[in-house]
Design a protein around this motif. Structure first.
Motif, PDB file in Angstrom:
ATOM      1  N   TRP A   1       0.841  -1.204   0.000  1.00  0.00           N
ATOM      2  CA  TRP A   1       0.000   0.000   0.000  1.00  0.00           C
ATOM      3  C   TRP A   1       0.875   1.253   0.000  1.00  0.00           C
ATOM      4  O   TRP A   1       0.636   2.188  -0.751  1.00  0.00           O
ATOM      5  CB  TRP A   1      -0.943  -0.006   1.203  1.00  0.00           C
ATOM      6  N   ALA A   2       1.913   1.251   0.835  1.00  0.00           N
ATOM      7  CA  ALA A   2       2.790   2.422   0.922  1.00  0.00           C
ATOM      8  C   ALA A   2       3.465   2.697  -0.423  1.00  0.00           C
ATOM      9  O   ALA A   2       3.563   3.854  -0.841  1.00  0.00           O
ATOM     10  CB  ALA A   2       3.836   2.223   2.018  1.00  0.00           C
TER      11      ALA A   2
ATOM     12  N   HIS B   1       1.369   4.631  -2.691  1.00  0.00           N
ATOM     13  CA  HIS B   1       0.977   5.960  -2.205  1.00  0.00           C
ATOM     14  C   HIS B   1       2.172   6.799  -1.758  1.00  0.00           C
ATOM     15  O   HIS B   1       2.036   7.664  -0.898  1.00  0.00           O
ATOM     16  CB  HIS B   1      -0.031   5.817  -1.058  1.00  0.00           C
TER      17      HIS B   1
ATOM     18  N   ARG C   1       2.112  10.776  -1.354  1.00  0.00           N
ATOM     19  CA  ARG C   1       1.348  11.474  -0.326  1.00  0.00           C
ATOM     20  C   ARG C   1       1.974  11.221   1.038  1.00  0.00           C
ATOM     21  O   ARG C   1       2.715  10.271   1.206  1.00  0.00           O
ATOM     22  CB  ARG C   1      -0.113  11.030  -0.356  1.00  0.00           C
TER      23      ARG C   1
ATOM     24  N   ILE D   1       2.502   9.781   4.551  1.00  0.00           N
ATOM     25  CA  ILE D   1       2.109   8.512   5.172  1.00  0.00           C
ATOM     26  C   ILE D   1       2.566   8.573   6.620  1.00  0.00           C
ATOM     27  O   ILE D   1       3.766   8.681   6.897  1.00  0.00           O
ATOM     28  CB  ILE D   1       2.753   7.314   4.457  1.00  0.00           C
ATOM     29  N   SER D   2       1.610   8.507   7.522  1.00  0.00           N
ATOM     30  CA  SER D   2       1.943   8.569   8.943  1.00  0.00           C
ATOM     31  C   SER D   2       2.189   7.163   9.486  1.00  0.00           C
ATOM     32  O   SER D   2       1.719   6.167   8.931  1.00  0.00           O
ATOM     33  CB  SER D   2       0.812   9.233   9.729  1.00  0.00           C
TER      34      SER D   2
ATOM     35  N   GLU E   1      -1.054   5.458  10.335  1.00  0.00           N
ATOM     36  CA  GLU E   1      -1.734   4.998   9.125  1.00  0.00           C
ATOM     37  C   GLU E   1      -1.099   3.706   8.610  1.00  0.00           C
ATOM     38  O   GLU E   1      -1.802   2.765   8.220  1.00  0.00           O
ATOM     39  CB  GLU E   1      -1.651   6.095   8.060  1.00  0.00           C
ATOM     40  N   LEU E   2       0.212   3.644   8.606  1.00  0.00           N
ATOM     41  CA  LEU E   2       0.912   2.441   8.172  1.00  0.00           C
ATOM     42  C   LEU E   2       0.619   1.275   9.121  1.00  0.00           C
ATOM     43  O   LEU E   2       0.389   0.145   8.671  1.00  0.00           O
ATOM     44  CB  LEU E   2       2.412   2.719   8.095  1.00  0.00           C
TER      45      LEU E   2
ATOM     46  N   ARG F   1      -2.754  -0.124   8.378  1.00  0.00           N
ATOM     47  CA  ARG F   1      -2.705  -0.971   7.175  1.00  0.00           C
ATOM     48  C   ARG F   1      -2.104  -2.338   7.484  1.00  0.00           C
ATOM     49  O   ARG F   1      -2.423  -3.321   6.832  1.00  0.00           O
ATOM     50  CB  ARG F   1      -1.891  -0.297   6.074  1.00  0.00           C
TER      51      ARG F   1
ATOM     52  N   LEU G   1      10.534   4.211   4.057  1.00  0.00           N
ATOM     53  CA  LEU G   1       9.768   5.107   3.183  1.00  0.00           C
ATOM     54  C   LEU G   1      10.692   6.068   2.440  1.00  0.00           C
ATOM     55  O   LEU G   1      10.521   6.301   1.241  1.00  0.00           O
ATOM     56  CB  LEU G   1       8.735   5.897   3.989  1.00  0.00           C
TER      57      LEU G   1
END
Length: 124
Positions: free
Chosen positions: A19-20, A23, A26, A28-29, A32-33, A36, A60
């Motif tokens: 997913w990361a 994306h 944008r 990514i916190s 949030e990770l 997921r 990241l």
């Protein structure tokens, strides 16, 4: 441009990493990770570091730099556009990270590594 997904390792973190990668452009916190990955932030950080040898934020950054390098090699996007599409924010941020990690400016990197048949990508 689509970044290929990593090979499935069987890790519970595979969906979060995939997913990361889709994306990177944008913010990514960590929460949030972790969401997921269906894990707490602490568990995510511990497992991520154990599996990859780096923290989630270091990973990241590595992935964003790889994306930026790919864009510099294969497109004629401006430095600011490359920075935006790779999630590095600004051209200045891209310059600083490339210099720190590779000892090169984006222009020098592009000059040294751009494919002669670079694809022009001008979409907004």
């Amino acid at each position: 441009m689509q970044t290929p997904l990593p090979a499935r390792t069987g890790s519970p973190l595979d969906p979060a990493r995939s997913w990361a990668l889709q994306h990177l452009d944008r913010p990514i916190s960590l929460p949030e990770l972790a969401d997921r990955a269906k894990a707490s932030v602490r568990t995510l950080t511990r497992r991520f570091t154990a599996e990859t040898g780096v923290t989630p934020f270091q990973w990241l950054l590595q992935q964003r730099l790889l994306r930026a390098r790919e864009l510099l090699e294969t497109t004629t996007l401006t430095v600011d556009q490359v920075a935006d599409r790779s999630g590095l924010g600004s051209g200045e941020s891209l310059r600083q990270h490339l210099n720190r990690h590779l000892g090169m400016t984006p222009a020098a990197y592009r000059s040294a590594f751009a494919h002669r048949s670079a694809t022009t990508v001008q979409r907004a």
